[in-house]
Write an enzyme that holds these catalytic residues in place. Structure first.
Site, PDB file in Angstrom:
ATOM      1  N   PHE A   1      22.593  44.379  32.656  1.00  6.95           N
ATOM      2  CA  PHE A   1      22.386  45.805  32.434  1.00  6.95           C
ATOM      3  C   PHE A   1      21.736  46.018  31.074  1.00  6.95           C
ATOM      4  CE2 PHE A   1      25.733  45.452  35.527  1.00  6.95           C
ATOM      5  CZ  PHE A   1      25.356  46.392  36.474  1.00  6.95           C
TER       6      PHE A   1
ATOM      7  N   LYS B   1      38.840  47.922  25.921  1.00  7.96           N
ATOM      8  CA  LYS B   1      38.351  48.470  24.657  1.00  7.96           C
ATOM      9  C   LYS B   1      36.927  49.001  24.769  1.00  7.96           C
ATOM     10  CE  LYS B   1      41.403  45.496  22.002  1.00  7.96           C
ATOM     11  NZ  LYS B   1      41.839  44.744  23.196  1.00  7.96           N
TER      12      LYS B   1
ATOM     13  N   ILE C   1      42.522  46.334  38.491  1.00  9.27           N
ATOM     14  CA  ILE C   1      43.434  46.928  39.467  1.00  9.27           C
ATOM     15  C   ILE C   1      43.287  48.445  39.378  1.00  9.27           C
ATOM     16  CG2 ILE C   1      45.839  47.124  40.198  1.00  9.27           C
ATOM     17  CD1 ILE C   1      46.306  44.378  38.792  1.00  9.27           C
TER      18      ILE C   1
ATOM     19  N   ARG D   1      28.377  43.441  45.695  1.00  9.19           N
ATOM     20  CA  ARG D   1      26.997  43.193  45.241  1.00  9.19           C
ATOM     21  C   ARG D   1      26.946  41.949  44.369  1.00  9.19           C
ATOM     22  NH1 ARG D   1      26.775  44.366  39.855  1.00  9.19           N
ATOM     23  NH2 ARG D   1      28.339  45.798  39.035  1.00  9.19           N
TER      24      ARG D   1
ATOM     25  N   TYR E   1      50.349  40.458  30.415  1.00  6.31           N
ATOM     26  CA  TYR E   1      50.034  39.053  30.131  1.00  6.31           C
ATOM     27  C   TYR E   1      51.242  38.193  30.475  1.00  6.31           C
ATOM     28  CZ  TYR E   1      46.162  40.976  27.433  1.00  6.31           C
ATOM     29  OH  TYR E   1      45.038  41.648  27.055  1.00  6.31           O
TER      30      TYR E   1
ATOM     31  N   LYS F   1      24.593  41.272  38.057  1.00 10.91           N
ATOM     32  CA  LYS F   1      23.292  41.576  37.471  1.00 10.91           C
ATOM     33  C   LYS F   1      23.472  41.958  36.015  1.00 10.91           C
ATOM     34  CE  LYS F   1      23.243  46.329  39.176  1.00 10.91           C
ATOM     35  NZ  LYS F   1      23.059  47.075  40.398  1.00 10.91           N
TER      36      LYS F   1
ATOM     37  N   ASN G   1      42.673  38.809  33.535  1.00 11.91           N
ATOM     38  CA  ASN G   1      41.946  37.541  33.600  1.00 11.91           C
ATOM     39  C   ASN G   1      42.858  36.412  34.045  1.00 11.91           C
ATOM     40  OD1 ASN G   1      40.582  39.325  31.600  1.00 11.91           O
ATOM     41  ND2 ASN G   1      39.122  37.662  31.602  1.00 11.91           N
TER      42      ASN G   1
ATOM     43  N   GLU H   1      37.634  38.231  36.853  1.00 16.45           N
ATOM     44  CA  GLU H   1      38.317  39.353  36.224  1.00 16.45           C
ATOM     45  C   GLU H   1      38.642  40.395  37.275  1.00 16.45           C
ATOM     46  OE1 GLU H   1      36.422  40.676  32.512  1.00 16.45           O
ATOM     47  OE2 GLU H   1      35.141  38.911  32.712  1.00 16.45           O
TER      48      GLU H   1
END
Length: 157
Positions: A111, A23, A84, A106, A93, A109, A31, A81
């Site tokens: 944002f 969304k 794909i 990485r 689900y 971090k 998940n 998470e």
């Protein structure tokens, strides 16, 4: 420390997450349940990883995966998470997601904006695609781990 546990094989049921991936970000993620997340090595580094993913007995696709607290969203619980790199016609689900994490991109971090987060994720996806074309990663796509035994009852399906 990120690479010490790799490749990491994991399988679990896909549960409803926060509903933000598709969304808010336009980048749907699958998940895992808390139990599956808790089964990950406790010292695995948080951050962005890549590898292969397969839903049920479907095809194996490239994926990018986030392990961590999602600093942008200030999560209380650690989450895993998987995005794909493939367009699915519908949600899955309750299906079994099998993943092999093959590499690390990485650290996690924060944002300043949603745009910056989306742009970083797009870069992660491109990096994952490049890495997964390398022979040492490509060979894991064919791993027997992705073939669920026929007739095995998984989540009542």
């Amino acid at each position: 420390a990120a690479m010490r546990h790799l490749p990491y094989f994991c399988r679990g049921e896909v549960v409803k997450g926060f509903g933000r991936g598709s969304k808010e970000l336009g980048i749907p993620t699958a998940n895992f349940s808390e139990q599956v997340v808790e089964s990950f090595p406790s010292d695995i580094s948080t951050g962005i990883y890549y590898g292969w993913a397969c839903v049920g007995n479907g095809d194996v696709h490239k994926m990018v995966l986030s392990i961590g607290w999602n600093p942008f969203y200030k999560n209380i619980k650690k989450s895993v998470e998987t995005h794909i790199i493939h367009t699915f016609k519908e949600d899955f689900y309750g299906e079994i997601l099998s993943i092999v994490i093959t590499g690390y991109i990485r650290p996690e971090k924060n944002f300043d904006s949603l745009e910056a987060l989306i742009s970083a994720i797009q870069e992660d996806i491109e990096e994952a695609k490049r890495q997964l074309d390398l022979p040492e990663h490509l060979k894991l796509k064919e791993d027997n781990f992705f073939h669920l035994p026929e007739g095995k009852i998984v989540n009542n399906h």
